[in-house]
Design a protein around this motif. Structure first.
Motif, PDB file in Angstrom:
ATOM      1  N   LEU A 179      38.888 -80.643  40.841  1.00  0.00           N
ATOM      2  CA  LEU A 179      39.477 -82.092  40.766  1.00  0.00           C
ATOM      3  C   LEU A 179      39.433 -82.533  39.377  1.00  0.00           C
ATOM      4  CD1 LEU A 179      38.131 -83.216  44.214  1.00  0.00           C
ATOM      5  CD2 LEU A 179      40.214 -82.355  43.599  1.00  0.00           C
ATOM      6  N   GLY A 180      39.122 -83.831  39.221  1.00  0.00           N
ATOM      7  CA  GLY A 180      39.348 -84.582  37.881  1.00  0.00           C
ATOM      8  C   GLY A 180      38.123 -84.552  37.146  1.00  0.00           C
ATOM      9  N   SER A 181      37.976 -85.137  35.883  1.00  0.00           N
ATOM     10  CA  SER A 181      37.035 -85.298  34.846  1.00  0.00           C
ATOM     11  C   SER A 181      37.428 -86.502  33.931  1.00  0.00           C
ATOM     12  CB  SER A 181      36.539 -84.046  34.279  1.00  0.00           C
ATOM     13  OG  SER A 181      35.316 -84.320  33.683  1.00  0.00           O
ATOM     14  N   ASN A 182      36.290 -87.037  33.314  1.00  0.00           N
ATOM     15  CA  ASN A 182      36.672 -87.786  32.154  1.00  0.00           C
ATOM     16  C   ASN A 182      35.526 -87.221  31.048  1.00  0.00           C
ATOM     17  OD1 ASN A 182      34.264 -88.609  33.178  1.00  0.00           O
ATOM     18  ND2 ASN A 182      34.657 -90.848  33.048  1.00  0.00           N
ATOM     19  N   ALA A 183      35.695 -85.989  30.761  1.00  0.00           N
ATOM     20  CA  ALA A 183      34.983 -85.306  29.860  1.00  0.00           C
ATOM     21  C   ALA A 183      34.485 -85.524  28.484  1.00  0.00           C
ATOM     22  CB  ALA A 183      35.684 -83.688  29.860  1.00  0.00           C
TER      23      ALA A 183
ATOM     24  N   LEU B 121      38.973 -83.505  26.287  1.00  0.00           N
ATOM     25  CA  LEU B 121      37.939 -84.207  25.803  1.00  0.00           C
ATOM     26  C   LEU B 121      38.577 -85.879  25.636  1.00  0.00           C
ATOM     27  CD1 LEU B 121      35.319 -84.845  24.003  1.00  0.00           C
ATOM     28  CD2 LEU B 121      36.445 -84.271  22.038  1.00  0.00           C
ATOM     29  N   GLN B 122      37.959 -86.735  26.550  1.00  0.00           N
ATOM     30  CA  GLN B 122      38.447 -88.181  26.611  1.00  0.00           C
ATOM     31  C   GLN B 122      37.232 -89.049  25.944  1.00  0.00           C
ATOM     32  OE1 GLN B 122      39.495 -88.808  30.867  1.00  0.00           O
ATOM     33  NE2 GLN B 122      38.905 -90.980  30.590  1.00  0.00           N
ATOM     34  N   ARG B 123      35.928 -88.628  26.076  1.00  0.00           N
ATOM     35  CA  ARG B 123      35.028 -89.562  25.866  1.00  0.00           C
ATOM     36  C   ARG B 123      34.074 -88.726  24.603  1.00  0.00           C
ATOM     37  NH1 ARG B 123      31.358 -91.068  30.214  1.00  0.00           N
ATOM     38  NH2 ARG B 123      31.652 -89.222  31.179  1.00  0.00           N
ATOM     39  N   ILE B 124      33.909 -89.533  23.349  1.00  0.00           N
ATOM     40  CA  ILE B 124      33.142 -89.088  22.223  1.00  0.00           C
ATOM     41  C   ILE B 124      31.868 -90.042  22.036  1.00  0.00           C
ATOM     42  CG2 ILE B 124      33.009 -88.030  20.096  1.00  0.00           C
ATOM     43  CD1 ILE B 124      35.939 -87.344  20.177  1.00  0.00           C
ATOM     44  N   TYR B 125      30.783 -89.715  22.119  1.00  0.00           N
ATOM     45  CA  TYR B 125      29.713 -90.519  21.888  1.00  0.00           C
ATOM     46  C   TYR B 125      28.718 -89.812  20.500  1.00  0.00           C
ATOM     47  CZ  TYR B 125      30.257 -92.159  26.513  1.00  0.00           C
ATOM     48  OH  TYR B 125      31.177 -92.725  27.499  1.00  0.00           O
ATOM     49  N   VAL B 126      28.998 -90.690  19.533  1.00  0.00           N
ATOM     50  CA  VAL B 126      28.404 -90.319  18.104  1.00  0.00           C
ATOM     51  C   VAL B 126      27.217 -91.032  17.826  1.00  0.00           C
ATOM     52  CG1 VAL B 126      29.080 -89.835  15.867  1.00  0.00           C
ATOM     53  CG2 VAL B 126      31.008 -89.929  17.722  1.00  0.00           C
ATOM     54  N   HIS B 127      26.193 -90.367  17.241  1.00  0.00           N
ATOM     55  CA  HIS B 127      24.994 -91.101  16.612  1.00  0.00           C
ATOM     56  C   HIS B 127      25.360 -91.979  15.516  1.00  0.00           C
ATOM     57  CE1 HIS B 127      21.310 -91.468  14.908  1.00  0.00           C
ATOM     58  NE2 HIS B 127      20.746 -91.059  16.026  1.00  0.00           N
ATOM     59  N   LYS B 128      24.788 -93.167  15.864  1.00  0.00           N
ATOM     60  CA  LYS B 128      24.951 -94.245  14.745  1.00  0.00           C
ATOM     61  C   LYS B 128      25.013 -93.663  13.053  1.00  0.00           C
ATOM     62  CE  LYS B 128      20.142 -95.907  14.544  1.00  0.00           C
ATOM     63  NZ  LYS B 128      19.327 -96.846  14.789  1.00  0.00           N
TER      64      LYS B 128
ATOM     65  N   ASP C 197      26.777 -91.397  33.574  1.00  0.00           N
ATOM     66  CA  ASP C 197      27.385 -92.686  34.362  1.00  0.00           C
ATOM     67  C   ASP C 197      28.474 -92.490  34.649  1.00  0.00           C
ATOM     68  OD1 ASP C 197      27.435 -95.121  35.448  1.00  0.00           O
ATOM     69  OD2 ASP C 197      27.218 -96.099  33.732  1.00  0.00           O
ATOM     70  N   SER C 198      29.368 -91.651  35.605  1.00  0.00           N
ATOM     71  CA  SER C 198      30.610 -91.234  35.874  1.00  0.00           C
ATOM     72  C   SER C 198      30.634 -90.853  37.251  1.00  0.00           C
ATOM     73  CB  SER C 198      31.141 -90.094  34.630  1.00  0.00           C
ATOM     74  OG  SER C 198      32.367 -89.815  35.275  1.00  0.00           O
ATOM     75  N   ARG C 199      31.786 -90.946  37.768  1.00  0.00           N
ATOM     76  CA  ARG C 199      31.870 -90.513  39.176  1.00  0.00           C
ATOM     77  C   ARG C 199      32.573 -88.840  39.071  1.00  0.00           C
ATOM     78  NH1 ARG C 199      38.270 -92.857  40.082  1.00  0.00           N
ATOM     79  NH2 ARG C 199      38.401 -90.985  41.871  1.00  0.00           N
ATOM     80  N   TYR C 200      32.582 -88.552  37.883  1.00  0.00           N
ATOM     81  CA  TYR C 200      32.904 -87.002  37.521  1.00  0.00           C
ATOM     82  C   TYR C 200      31.878 -86.393  36.993  1.00  0.00           C
ATOM     83  CZ  TYR C 200      37.580 -89.110  37.922  1.00  0.00           C
ATOM     84  OH  TYR C 200      38.682 -89.710  38.264  1.00  0.00           O
ATOM     85  N   GLY C 201      31.731 -85.033  36.983  1.00  0.00           N
ATOM     86  CA  GLY C 201      31.073 -84.198  36.340  1.00  0.00           C
ATOM     87  C   GLY C 201      31.452 -82.650  36.140  1.00  0.00           C
ATOM     88  N   LEU C 202      32.527 -82.504  35.520  1.00  0.00           N
ATOM     89  CA  LEU C 202      33.015 -80.844  35.356  1.00  0.00           C
ATOM     90  C   LEU C 202      32.148 -80.185  34.194  1.00  0.00           C
ATOM     91  CD1 LEU C 202      35.057 -78.892  36.382  1.00  0.00           C
ATOM     92  CD2 LEU C 202      36.970 -79.967  35.031  1.00  0.00           C
ATOM     93  N   GLN C 203      32.601 -80.450  32.949  1.00  0.00           N
ATOM     94  CA  GLN C 203      31.830 -79.956  31.899  1.00  0.00           C
ATOM     95  C   GLN C 203      31.792 -81.051  30.919  1.00  0.00           C
ATOM     96  OE1 GLN C 203      33.254 -75.607  31.841  1.00  0.00           O
ATOM     97  NE2 GLN C 203      34.273 -76.372  30.369  1.00  0.00           N
TER      98      GLN C 203
ATOM     99  N   PRO D  67      33.837 -79.658  25.554  1.00  0.00           N
ATOM    100  CA  PRO D  67      33.920 -79.459  26.797  1.00  0.00           C
ATOM    101  C   PRO D  67      35.394 -78.713  27.425  1.00  0.00           C
ATOM    102  CG  PRO D  67      34.404 -81.880  26.752  1.00  0.00           C
ATOM    103  CD  PRO D  67      33.606 -81.313  25.365  1.00  0.00           C
ATOM    104  N   THR D  68      36.321 -79.000  26.485  1.00  0.00           N
ATOM    105  CA  THR D  68      37.419 -78.287  26.712  1.00  0.00           C
ATOM    106  C   THR D  68      37.628 -76.848  26.271  1.00  0.00           C
ATOM    107  OG1 THR D  68      38.148 -80.278  25.760  1.00  0.00           O
ATOM    108  CG2 THR D  68      39.911 -79.035  26.493  1.00  0.00           C
ATOM    109  N   PHE D  69      36.829 -76.100  26.887  1.00  0.00           N
ATOM    110  CA  PHE D  69      36.246 -74.829  26.536  1.00  0.00           C
ATOM    111  C   PHE D  69      36.455 -73.808  28.044  1.00  0.00           C
ATOM    112  CE2 PHE D  69      34.012 -70.650  26.437  1.00  0.00           C
ATOM    113  CZ  PHE D  69      34.807 -70.186  25.671  1.00  0.00           C
ATOM    114  N   ARG D  70      37.424 -73.083  28.276  1.00  0.00           N
ATOM    115  CA  ARG D  70      37.245 -72.048  29.568  1.00  0.00           C
ATOM    116  C   ARG D  70      37.751 -70.834  28.808  1.00  0.00           C
ATOM    117  NH1 ARG D  70      40.092 -73.121  35.465  1.00  0.00           N
ATOM    118  NH2 ARG D  70      39.310 -71.480  36.485  1.00  0.00           N
ATOM    119  N   VAL D  71      37.045 -69.578  29.477  1.00  0.00           N
ATOM    120  CA  VAL D  71      37.494 -68.485  29.643  1.00  0.00           C
ATOM    121  C   VAL D  71      37.564 -68.002  31.065  1.00  0.00           C
ATOM    122  CG1 VAL D  71      36.994 -67.720  27.216  1.00  0.00           C
ATOM    123  CG2 VAL D  71      35.288 -67.677  29.124  1.00  0.00           C
ATOM    124  N   ASP D  72      38.320 -67.135  31.329  1.00  0.00           N
ATOM    125  CA  ASP D  72      38.881 -66.885  32.717  1.00  0.00           C
ATOM    126  C   ASP D  72      37.863 -66.100  33.649  1.00  0.00           C
ATOM    127  OD1 ASP D  72      41.549 -68.549  32.702  1.00  0.00           O
ATOM    128  OD2 ASP D  72      41.678 -67.183  31.116  1.00  0.00           O
TER     129      ASP D  72
END
Length: 474
Positions: free
Chosen positions: A249-253, A285-292, A399-405, A434-439
């Motif tokens: 299903l979905g994600s907000n990786a 890649l939808q969310r990027i959290y960067v150290h100050k 803190d998300s309804r999703y949890g893919l990668q 998180p946008t990494f996948r091999v098959d």
């Protein structure tokens, strides 16, 4: 004008109804595609059901040979297949070429894994009363697999269902996404040429309520493998009763950028993760959290790299970003950007559209309740927010309804180990997006990101049943 037919029981069957298929980029009609009736879906399911014993009894080496031939045929026609994907989905041609290369690998993995289906012996005398008994397990194919696939990887996500199903000795009824049926019919041509018996693969296009609804509820279909939205996936699970389902299903990786990371080195990778295939990727890649400590530098370099992306015709090999799958998706994405702005977000770049193309968009200081943060954006939009610590970033990721990668870039092994333990997702990528996948890797998520795992070996496990055999030698 191309007019397609249904593929049922190894034959091309004229459909009663057709609908026009429009190019997402030009809006022009590129084909007329069957819109299957309930009677035609019934025909496909029955064909798969009647062929199930043929596939189950086929020697493993024959299944493997068919899949090897399929991989070779696709590799030989890779250019044609990539252009087909670009035309029907507006995926940039260079991304489509990459998808075909991966699809070839997926079928090769399926051929290899077909030869590794094995059970185990059970030491019955490990328990009192088990003396004099020999026991072993075998993996039996389920029968008919219902495969329902999305538009964003119309070749490879189909391969992740069809390849393992055939390798394990099952038959398949495939319902591809309405916008990308041509790739599925192309597969049927190749599978026919590779020697798959009639009924082994059946391709049916049409509405989700007609085709998908019948697959989910029909007792002859023994498993559903679905990739798509959480809303549809939850509906499938509720209707399937005891039928096993795999739901991707979905994600907000998200990715976390720790201090002391080489920002220059990781920027190209992060930009690719955010904007490849127009962001229409489950693990985009939808969310990027960067150290100050490195936030300002990261934002500056990320925006600069985004400016260099080429926007335009998907068939141009220089294009990085092209049209979204439907014009309504552009309107939705723009409304989400506007909502984020109303909640205080700043647009660093983008936020505008041109026809069906949404320009790559970077948002800063985004409130976590904004849709671009807490829902799956499925568009070329990424947010970059500042955090005080990795711990804070992990809390935001979770803190998300999703949890893919999820990913984390860090130079500290202890931080990497801590994050890999605390991130509640199906896969943690250390020093990668998180946008990494091999098959061949196990791929799937937690929470509303789905149930079960794909990756050929892992998908095959869920497409077989374990049978125990015990000989009493007393």
């Amino acid at each position: 004008m191309i007019k397609k037919q249904l593929f049922i029981n190894g034959e091309w069957v004229e459909a009663k109804k057709h609908t026009p298929l429009l190019s997402p980029y030009t809006g022009e009609v590129i084909a007329n595609v069957p819109d299957a009736t309930m009677e035609e879906v019934e025909f496909a399911i029955e064909a798969a059901y009647q062929a199930r014993n043929t596939m189950a009894e086929m020697p493993i080496h024959q299944r493997a040979t068919i899949l090897e031939k399929l991989a070779n045929l696709l590799e030989n026609r890779a250019e044609e297949a990539a252009i087909l994907i670009s035309k029907e989905s507006a995926k940039p041609l260079k991304d489509a070429k990459g998808e075909i290369a991966r699809t070839v690998q997926t079928y090769k993995f399926s051929a290899e894994e077909a030869k590794r289906i094995n059970g185990e012996t059970i030491p019955m005398d490990a328990a009192p009363g088990g003396e004099g008994r020999l026991a072993y397990t075998v993996n039996m194919p389920l029968g008919v697999i219902g495969a329902i696939t999305p538009f964003n990887f119309p070749m490879n996500l189909v391969a992740h269902k069809v390849g393992p199903a055939i390798a394990a000795g099952n038959t398949v009824v495939l319902k591809p996404a309405s916008q990308t049926p041509l790739s599925a019919y192309f597969l049927a041509e190749l599978m026919q040429e590779a020697g798959l018996p009639p009924g082994g693969l059946n391709v049916i296009t049409g509405s989700g309520s007609v085709v998908g609804g019948k697959l989910v509820t029909d007792n002859r279909v023994k498993k559903i493998s679905f990739t798509g939205s959480p809303e549809v996936g939850i509906g499938i699970r509720n209707k399937a009763n005891l039928k096993p389902v795999t739901l991707e299903l979905g994600s907000n990786a998200a990715v976390i950028i720790d201090k002391d990371v080489n920002i220059e080195k990781i920027i190209p990778r992060c930009v690719t993760g955010a904007f490849s295939s127009q962001g229409q990727v489950c693990i985009s890649l939808q969310r990027i959290y960067v150290h100050k400590d490195c936030y300002d530098t990261f934002v500056e370099k990320f925006v600069t790299a985004t400016k260099n992306l080429k926007v335009g015709d998907p068939l141009n090999l220089q294009t990085d970003v092209s049209a979204l799958i439907h014009r309504k998706e552009v309107d939705r994405a723009l409304s989400w950007i506007e909502e984020a702005k109303q909640k205080g977000a700043k647009i660093a770049i983008g936020g505008t559209s041109e026809g069906s193309i949404l320009h790559p968009t970077v948002l800063l200081e985004v409130e976590k309740s904004a849709k671009v943060s807490c829902q799956e954006v499925f568009a070329p939009i990424v947010l970059i927010n500042k955090v005080e610590s990795v711990e804070e970033a992990i809390d935001l990721v979770n803190d998300s309804r999703y949890g893919l990668q999820a990913g984390i870039y860090t130079e500290n092994i202890h931080t990497a180990m801590y994050a890999s333990k605390k991130l509640y997702v199906g896969g943690v990528l250390v020093n990668d997006i998180p946008t990494f996948r091999v098959d061949h890797m196990p791929y799937g998520g937690v929470k509303e990101s789905g149930i079960g795992r794909e990756g050929v070996k892992y998908a095959m496990k869920d497409m077989t049943e374990l049978k125990l055999v015990i000989f009493n030698n007393n």
